[in-house]
Design a protein around this motif. Structure first.
Motif, mmCIF file in Angstrom:
data_model
loop_
_atom_site.group_PDB
_atom_site.id
_atom_site.type_symbol
_atom_site.label_atom_id
_atom_site.label_comp_id
_atom_site.label_asym_id
_atom_site.label_seq_id
_atom_site.Cartn_x
_atom_site.Cartn_y
_atom_site.Cartn_z
ATOM 1 N N LYS A 9 -7.024 -15.754 -8.724
ATOM 2 C CA LYS A 9 -8.064 -15.843 -7.694
ATOM 3 C C LYS A 9 -7.449 -15.733 -6.301
ATOM 4 O O LYS A 9 -8.010 -15.084 -5.418
ATOM 5 N N ALA A 10 -6.299 -16.356 -6.103
ATOM 6 C CA ALA A 10 -5.630 -16.278 -4.804
ATOM 7 C C ALA A 10 -5.210 -14.842 -4.505
ATOM 8 O O ALA A 10 -5.359 -14.359 -3.370
ATOM 9 N N ALA A 11 -4.696 -14.152 -5.525
ATOM 10 C CA ALA A 11 -4.287 -12.763 -5.344
ATOM 11 C C ALA A 11 -5.488 -11.886 -5.003
ATOM 12 O O ALA A 11 -5.418 -11.023 -4.110
ATOM 13 N N THR A 12 -6.590 -12.099 -5.714
ATOM 14 C CA THR A 12 -7.800 -11.322 -5.440
ATOM 15 C C THR A 12 -8.286 -11.574 -4.025
ATOM 16 O O THR A 12 -8.697 -10.649 -3.313
ATOM 17 N N PHE A 13 -8.243 -12.838 -3.603
ATOM 18 C CA PHE A 13 -8.641 -13.211 -2.243
ATOM 19 C C PHE A 13 -7.812 -12.448 -1.212
ATOM 20 O O PHE A 13 -8.348 -11.870 -0.255
ATOM 21 N N LEU A 14 -6.492 -12.417 -1.412
ATOM 22 C CA LEU A 14 -5.617 -11.720 -0.468
ATOM 23 C C LEU A 14 -5.899 -10.218 -0.453
ATOM 24 O O LEU A 14 -5.961 -9.601 0.619
ATOM 25 N N LEU A 15 -6.079 -9.627 -1.632
ATOM 26 C CA LEU A 15 -6.306 -8.184 -1.701
ATOM 27 C C LEU A 15 -7.642 -7.789 -1.096
ATOM 28 O O LEU A 15 -7.740 -6.761 -0.409
ATOM 29 N N LEU A 16 -8.676 -8.600 -1.330
ATOM 30 C CA LEU A 16 -9.989 -8.272 -0.772
ATOM 31 C C LEU A 16 -10.020 -8.426 0.744
ATOM 32 O O LEU A 16 -10.890 -7.859 1.410
ATOM 33 N N TYR A 17 -9.092 -9.217 1.287
ATOM 34 C CA TYR A 17 -8.949 -9.272 2.746
ATOM 35 C C TYR A 17 -8.024 -8.171 3.251
ATOM 36 O O TYR A 17 -8.181 -7.698 4.385
ATOM 37 N N ALA A 18 -7.059 -7.785 2.420
ATOM 38 C CA ALA A 18 -6.122 -6.743 2.833
ATOM 39 C C ALA A 18 -6.801 -5.382 2.917
ATOM 40 O O ALA A 18 -6.530 -4.596 3.839
ATOM 41 N N PHE A 19 -7.682 -5.070 1.973
ATOM 42 C CA PHE A 19 -8.275 -3.745 1.901
ATOM 43 C C PHE A 19 -9.074 -3.359 3.153
ATOM 44 O O PHE A 19 -8.928 -2.243 3.661
ATOM 45 N N PRO A 20 -9.935 -4.253 3.683
ATOM 46 C CA PRO A 20 -10.622 -3.877 4.933
ATOM 47 C C PRO A 20 -9.653 -3.616 6.083
ATOM 48 O O PRO A 20 -9.872 -2.713 6.898
ATOM 49 N N LEU A 21 -8.577 -4.415 6.135
ATOM 50 C CA LEU A 21 -7.592 -4.214 7.206
ATOM 51 C C LEU A 21 -6.867 -2.884 7.034
ATOM 52 O O LEU A 21 -6.561 -2.210 8.035
ATOM 53 N N LEU A 22 -6.600 -2.493 5.785
ATOM 54 C CA LEU A 22 -5.968 -1.195 5.552
ATOM 55 C C LEU A 22 -6.889 -0.059 5.975
ATOM 56 O O LEU A 22 -6.427 0.970 6.496
ATOM 57 N N LEU A 23 -8.196 -0.242 5.763
ATOM 58 C CA LEU A 23 -9.145 0.773 6.209
ATOM 59 C C LEU A 23 -9.121 0.895 7.723
ATOM 60 O O LEU A 23 -9.111 2.002 8.278
ATOM 61 N N LEU A 24 -9.128 -0.251 8.399
ATOM 62 C CA LEU A 24 -9.081 -0.224 9.864
ATOM 63 C C LEU A 24 -7.759 0.354 10.359
ATOM 64 O O LEU A 24 -7.720 1.072 11.361
#
Length: 211
Positions: A144-159
């Motif tokens: 769950k912690a990993a998913t949390f980090l990735l779901l926050y990372a992906f929008p930042l990668l888009l930006l």
């Protein structure tokens, strides 16, 4: 492998066998809403490339991911269906995002290979467990912690894929969260495999005793 779900006192999370059979619950509706958002998210990324709206969909997904767990505990609506829908939605968002990012050349291929390879390994583990009569493993807090980090990372990668000062600021944060999330995601997979191996050994030992 006993773990907690964030409840006061570190109480162990209930196993799937202890969960209810309810289908029409608020947490399950939120999980279903997250699943419906996956094709919308892909279309926004690959069709009109409306990255801003795609980020909004990811943010809503992350919020509902947090909210459905809270509501399930607060309302006493934890269910077997919810225990399946929640991780399924997480994995679909991650895989869908990775597919879109590879097509648009947003992330390196090695990241995609590691994360997709992890899902393939866990799919094989699930098949092995079913062959021995075990249900799917409960989601581990590291996953769950990993998913949390990735779901926050992906929008930042888009930006970060854009231009301007904002892209320059969010890029290092996005890539750092991606590395940390990937590392935790793989570590969680190792723990799942170890736990599954223990269950298989237990089943084999019981079978030998019964002979």
């Amino acid at each position: 492998m006993t773990h907690t779900d964030g409840r006061p006192g570190g109480a162990p999370a209930p196993s799937r066998d202890e969960l209810g059979d309810a289908v029409w619950t608020i947490p399950n509706a939120l999980s279903a809403l997250r699943l419906l958002g996956v094709p919308l998210f892909l279309w926004l990324l690959l069709g009109p490339q409306a990255d801003g709206w795609a980020v909004v969909v990811l943010m809503v997904s992350g919020a509902t991911d947090w909210l459905d767990g809270k509501l399930a505990r607060a309302l006493g609506q934890s269910s077997k269906l919810g225990a399946l829908l929640d991780p399924a939605a997480d994995r679909l968002y991650i895989v869908a995002t990775l597919v879109a990012f590879v097509i648009r050349d947003v992330v390196p291929f090695w990241v995609v290979a590691l994360l997709v390879g992890r899902e393939v390994v866990l799919a094989v583990v699930l098949l092995v467990l079913r062959a021995y009569g075990w249900p799917p493993l409960q989601v581990h807090y590291l996953g769950k912690a990993a998913t949390f980090l990735l779901l926050y990372a992906f929008p930042l990668l888009l930006l970060a894929d854009g231009v301007g000062p904002l892209a320059a600021v969010v890029a290092p944060v996005g890539y750092a969260l991606t590395v940390w999330g990937t590392a935790l995601y793989l570590l969680a997979a190792v723990l799942y495999v170890v736990q599954a191996a223990g269950l298989v050994r237990q089943s084999r030992a019981e079978a030998r005793v019964q002979r």
